[in-house]
Design an enzyme around this catalytic site. Structure first.
Site, PDB file in Angstrom:
ATOM      1  N   SER A  23       0.843  -1.218   0.000  1.00 31.18           N
ATOM      2  CA  SER A  23       0.000   0.000   0.000  1.00 31.18           C
ATOM      3  C   SER A  23       0.866   1.251   0.000  1.00 31.18           C
ATOM      4  O   SER A  23       0.601   2.213  -0.727  1.00 31.18           O
ATOM      5  CB  SER A  23      -0.882   0.021   1.251  1.00 31.18           C
ATOM      6  OG  SER A  23      -1.848  -0.987   1.173  1.00 31.18           O
ATOM      7  N   ARG A  27       1.687   4.414  -3.079  1.00 35.84           N
ATOM      8  CA  ARG A  27       1.471   5.831  -2.748  1.00 35.84           C
ATOM      9  C   ARG A  27       2.759   6.649  -2.860  1.00 35.84           C
ATOM     10  O   ARG A  27       2.732   7.769  -3.352  1.00 35.84           O
ATOM     11  CB  ARG A  27       0.877   5.936  -1.338  1.00 35.84           C
ATOM     12  CG  ARG A  27      -0.596   5.478  -1.303  1.00 35.84           C
ATOM     13  CD  ARG A  27      -1.031   5.169   0.111  1.00 35.84           C
ATOM     14  NE  ARG A  27      -2.453   4.968   0.271  1.00 35.84           N
ATOM     15  CZ  ARG A  27      -3.107   3.818   0.068  1.00 35.84           C
ATOM     16  NH1 ARG A  27      -2.448   2.747  -0.319  1.00 35.84           N
ATOM     17  NH2 ARG A  27      -4.408   3.748   0.250  1.00 35.84           N
ATOM     18  N   GLY A  92      -6.083  -3.602  -7.586  1.00 39.42           N
ATOM     19  CA  GLY A  92      -7.178  -2.703  -7.221  1.00 39.42           C
ATOM     20  C   GLY A  92      -6.655  -1.375  -6.692  1.00 39.42           C
ATOM     21  O   GLY A  92      -7.238  -0.319  -6.938  1.00 39.42           O
ATOM     22  N   ARG A 120     -14.441  -5.991 -10.609  1.00 34.20           N
ATOM     23  CA  ARG A 120     -14.487  -5.347  -9.287  1.00 34.20           C
ATOM     24  C   ARG A 120     -15.169  -3.976  -9.373  1.00 34.20           C
ATOM     25  O   ARG A 120     -15.053  -3.289 -10.388  1.00 34.20           O
ATOM     26  CB  ARG A 120     -13.067  -5.245  -8.711  1.00 34.20           C
ATOM     27  CG  ARG A 120     -12.505  -6.639  -8.425  1.00 34.20           C
ATOM     28  CD  ARG A 120     -11.112  -6.596  -7.869  1.00 34.20           C
ATOM     29  NE  ARG A 120     -11.056  -6.006  -6.546  1.00 34.20           N
ATOM     30  CZ  ARG A 120      -9.934  -5.805  -5.867  1.00 34.20           C
ATOM     31  NH1 ARG A 120      -8.766  -6.144  -6.398  1.00 34.20           N
ATOM     32  NH2 ARG A 120      -9.960  -5.267  -4.671  1.00 34.20           N
ATOM     33  N   GLN A 167      -8.813   2.736  -0.251  1.00 35.18           N
ATOM     34  CA  GLN A 167      -8.551   3.004  -1.676  1.00 35.18           C
ATOM     35  C   GLN A 167      -9.406   4.174  -2.148  1.00 35.18           C
ATOM     36  O   GLN A 167      -8.934   5.042  -2.879  1.00 35.18           O
ATOM     37  CB  GLN A 167      -8.841   1.753  -2.502  1.00 35.18           C
ATOM     38  CG  GLN A 167      -7.865   0.632  -2.197  1.00 35.18           C
ATOM     39  CD  GLN A 167      -8.113  -0.614  -3.016  1.00 35.18           C
ATOM     40  OE1 GLN A 167      -9.171  -0.775  -3.620  1.00 35.18           O
ATOM     41  NE2 GLN A 167      -7.147  -1.507  -3.036  1.00 35.18           N
ATOM     42  N   ASP A 305      -7.208  -7.595   4.712  1.00 30.67           N
ATOM     43  CA  ASP A 305      -6.470  -8.521   3.844  1.00 30.67           C
ATOM     44  C   ASP A 305      -5.998  -9.772   4.592  1.00 30.67           C
ATOM     45  O   ASP A 305      -5.454 -10.694   3.983  1.00 30.67           O
ATOM     46  CB  ASP A 305      -5.259  -7.816   3.221  1.00 30.67           C
ATOM     47  CG  ASP A 305      -5.706  -6.742   2.229  1.00 30.67           C
ATOM     48  OD1 ASP A 305      -6.827  -6.846   1.690  1.00 30.67           O
ATOM     49  OD2 ASP A 305      -4.923  -5.799   1.994  1.00 30.67           O
ATOM     50  N   LYS A 332     -12.901  -8.648  -3.526  1.00 31.97           N
ATOM     51  CA  LYS A 332     -11.428  -8.567  -3.538  1.00 31.97           C
ATOM     52  C   LYS A 332     -10.906  -9.301  -4.776  1.00 31.97           C
ATOM     53  O   LYS A 332     -11.644  -9.519  -5.720  1.00 31.97           O
ATOM     54  CB  LYS A 332     -10.865  -9.133  -2.238  1.00 31.97           C
ATOM     55  CG  LYS A 332     -11.201  -8.282  -1.012  1.00 31.97           C
ATOM     56  CD  LYS A 332     -10.539  -6.916  -1.089  1.00 31.97           C
ATOM     57  CE  LYS A 332     -10.874  -6.039   0.096  1.00 31.97           C
ATOM     58  NZ  LYS A 332     -10.406  -4.669  -0.072  1.00 31.97           N
ATOM     59  N   ARG A 336     -13.496 -13.648  -1.868  1.00 30.51           N
ATOM     60  CA  ARG A 336     -12.743 -14.315  -0.795  1.00 30.51           C
ATOM     61  C   ARG A 336     -13.606 -15.017   0.234  1.00 30.51           C
ATOM     62  O   ARG A 336     -13.153 -15.981   0.847  1.00 30.51           O
ATOM     63  CB  ARG A 336     -11.845 -13.305  -0.081  1.00 30.51           C
ATOM     64  CG  ARG A 336     -10.508 -13.209  -0.711  1.00 30.51           C
ATOM     65  CD  ARG A 336      -9.540 -12.369   0.066  1.00 30.51           C
ATOM     66  NE  ARG A 336      -8.446 -12.057  -0.851  1.00 30.51           N
ATOM     67  CZ  ARG A 336      -7.680 -10.995  -0.788  1.00 30.51           C
ATOM     68  NH1 ARG A 336      -7.866 -10.110   0.168  1.00 30.51           N
ATOM     69  NH2 ARG A 336      -6.717 -10.818  -1.673  1.00 30.51           N
ATOM     70  N   ARG A 377      -3.539 -14.027  -1.911  1.00 37.54           N
ATOM     71  CA  ARG A 377      -3.678 -14.280  -0.465  1.00 37.54           C
ATOM     72  C   ARG A 377      -4.327 -15.636  -0.189  1.00 37.54           C
ATOM     73  O   ARG A 377      -4.077 -16.256   0.852  1.00 37.54           O
ATOM     74  CB  ARG A 377      -4.437 -13.148   0.213  1.00 37.54           C
ATOM     75  CG  ARG A 377      -3.709 -11.812   0.051  1.00 37.54           C
ATOM     76  CD  ARG A 377      -4.166 -10.762   1.007  1.00 37.54           C
ATOM     77  NE  ARG A 377      -3.798  -9.432   0.531  1.00 37.54           N
ATOM     78  CZ  ARG A 377      -2.592  -8.891   0.621  1.00 37.54           C
ATOM     79  NH1 ARG A 377      -1.602  -9.557   1.181  1.00 37.54           N
ATOM     80  NH2 ARG A 377      -2.356  -7.677   0.150  1.00 37.54           N
TER      81      ARG A 377
HETATM   82  C1  S3P Z   1      -5.634  -1.007   0.272  1.00 36.52           C
HETATM   83  C2  S3P Z   1      -6.830  -0.976   0.942  1.00 36.52           C
HETATM   84  C3  S3P Z   1      -7.687  -2.149   1.128  1.00 36.52           C
HETATM   85  C4  S3P Z   1      -6.932  -3.449   0.908  1.00 36.52           C
HETATM   86  C5  S3P Z   1      -6.064  -3.405  -0.318  1.00 36.52           C
HETATM   87  C6  S3P Z   1      -5.069  -2.261  -0.242  1.00 36.52           C
HETATM   88  C7  S3P Z   1      -4.903   0.255   0.074  1.00 36.52           C
HETATM   89  O1  S3P Z   1      -8.752  -2.062   0.211  1.00 36.52           O
HETATM   90  O2  S3P Z   1      -7.849  -4.531   0.815  1.00 36.52           O
HETATM   91  O3  S3P Z   1      -5.369  -4.620  -0.460  1.00 36.52           O
HETATM   92  O4  S3P Z   1      -3.712   0.231  -0.271  1.00 36.52           O
HETATM   93  O5  S3P Z   1      -5.512   1.313   0.273  1.00 36.52           O
HETATM   94  P1  S3P Z   1     -10.097  -1.252   0.603  1.00 36.52           P
HETATM   95  O6  S3P Z   1      -9.661  -0.068   1.354  1.00 36.52           O
HETATM   96  O7  S3P Z   1     -10.780  -0.889  -0.657  1.00 36.52           O
HETATM   97  O8  S3P Z   1     -10.878  -2.221   1.451  1.00 36.52           O
END
Ligand code: S3P
Length: 417
Positions: A23, A27, A92, A120, A167, A305, A332, A336, A377
């Site tokens: 994550s 960013r 995603g 998704r 996200q 996760d 996801k 899942r 995962r």
């Molecule tokens: C993530 C947020 C999560 C997580 C994903 C990474 C991120 O998703 O499941 O693997 O980096 O912001 P959501 O916030 O949409 O649940």
């Protein structure tokens, strides 16, 4: 590809560095691309997901210069219109965060991904971005990728998130950098705070309260960032070391910020011997007997996760573990909620879905033939479950693991005794 064969193990012993947090990696790459000058990132995640973010930034004209496998220099400049579609693969986080940044840039771009990404939900970012003034066209199915984002001015909005999603929050925060006025995102259930933490780190103007984040337009300052170890990857070794008798594992320098380490609380409640050193951030785990617990819906965003690997822990615990409010798991990398039950279930786990809850009965795992369903995962959770199983496990679709943890088997081999 041939299935991955995982044999039962005696125990797990040793020290390990997990990949850089995925994550955070996405960013910092995006922030460096928007900064005015050269930034340096150490310890980036090397999985396919982050590679896709790097490729997209490179198609936008960003110079990414890898000095060695650990250090990346990023020289930003004026970003340019890409010549073709921007492809996120299975990621995603790439598609949702990138759509916020692209909505603010003065050109058109189309985002697309693999089969799983195309299923998704993207409406959760499209709708608020359109409210900010973005023009977004879904090219095949409403609310799904592929979609084109056309240039246009953005204005700040106040937005109450419908689903707890870091996200979505991150997407709107990136868009807010290009908007006129403030952008406020209100969240009733807190989600991982990487975007706000990193925005502050690179000198952007953010106001954080317990239920909201407000971003002012701005440009990041160039920065140096060392990415800490990914807690979501550490969780596999934490559960493996807990359920395999005689294990003792130290996972080095794991990110310890808000809403990422809920799995440590759940494992501790279940009786695990797990502590995180407050100075080094090392996560130290030794084997222990587990008992079932209840995981409340409000805890889910902080371990979203880690549910598949916590289900493996629950399958090895004494008694019942009840996970509440797992609806988001249906959207996801795979569905899942279903794949946990079908795949770990075919290794002997007794579990059932009740509405949006998952109820697991502790017992014995047997191993067997499972499939990743393209979900990294699920594949890695089955591999950890295989270690305590009575028989061999064959995991088809193992290649999915490369999206986040290409070195998983090498690390398993180093720890396995
Ligand atoms: C993530 C947020 C999560 C997580 C994903 C990474 C991120 O998703 O499941 O693997 O980096 O912001 P959501 O916030 O949409 O649940």
């Amino acid at each position: 590809m041939k299935p991955e064969i995982v044999e039962p193990a005696g125990c797990l012993i040793g020290q390990i560095d997990v990949p850089g947090d995925k994550s955070i990696s996405h960013r910092v790459l995006m922030l460096a691309s928007l900064a005015d000058g050269e930034s340096t990132i150490h310890g980036l995640s090397r999985g396919q997901d982050v590679k896709h973010t790097m490729e997209i930034l490179s198609s936008l004209g960003v110079q990414l210069d890898e000095k060695d496998s650990d250090v990346l220099h990023i020289q930003s400049g004026e970003l340019k219109e890409p010549s073709g579609k921007l492809y996120v693969g299975n990621s995603g986080t790439s598609i949702r965060l990138m759509s916020g940044m692209l909505a603010g840039l003065p050109f058109s771009a189309t985002l697309d991904g693999d089969e799983s990404i195309r299923k998704r939900p993207m409406e959760r970012v499209i709708e608020p971005l359109e409210r900010m003034g973005a023009t977004i066209s879904c090219l095949e199915t409403a609310g799904m990728a592929p979609f084109r984002i056309d240039a246009g001015g953005l204005k700040g909005i106040e937005y109450q998130m419908e689903v707890p999603s870091a996200q979505v929050k991150g997407c709107l925060m990136f868009a807010g950098l290009f908007a006129t006025g403030d952008t406020t995102i209100i969240e009733t259930t807190p989600t991982r705070a990487h975007t706000e933490e990193l925005f502050e780190e690179v000198g952007l103007d953010v106001d954080i309260t317990s239920t909201s984040v407000t971003v002012k337009p701005g440009q990041p300052k160039p920065f140096i960032h060392k990415v800490k170890g990914d807690p979501s990857q550490a969780a596999f070794w934490a559960v493996g070391a807990t359920i395999l008798k005689g294990s003792e594992v130290s996972i080095k320098n794991v990110y310890a910020g808000r809403e990422r380490n809920g799995f440590i609380d759940v494992l501790s409640r279940m009786g695990a011997d797990i502590t995180q050193d407050p100075v080094t951030n090392d996560l130290n785990v030794a084997s222990s007997e587990l008992v079932g617990t209840v995981v409340e819906e409000t805890e889910i965003p902080g371990l979203i996760d880690e549910v598949p690997i916590l289900a493996v822990a629950a399958a090895c615990a004494d008694g019942e573990t009840h996970f509440k409010g797992l609806g988001e798991l249906r959207v996801k990398e795979s569905n899942r909620l279903e794949t946990i039950v079908s795949e770990i279930g075919s290794m002997g786990m007794k579990a059932e879905i009740s509405g949006e809850d998952l109820v697991v009965q502790g017992g014995k795992l047997t191993g067997g033939q499972v499939d990743s369903h393209g979900d990294h995962r699920i594949a890695m959770s089955c591999a950890i479950a295989a270690l305590v199983s009575t028989d061999t496990t064959e995991i088809s679709g193992w290649e999915a693991v490369s999206t986040s943890y290409p070195g998983f088997i090498a690390d398993l081999d180093a720890l396995r005794k």
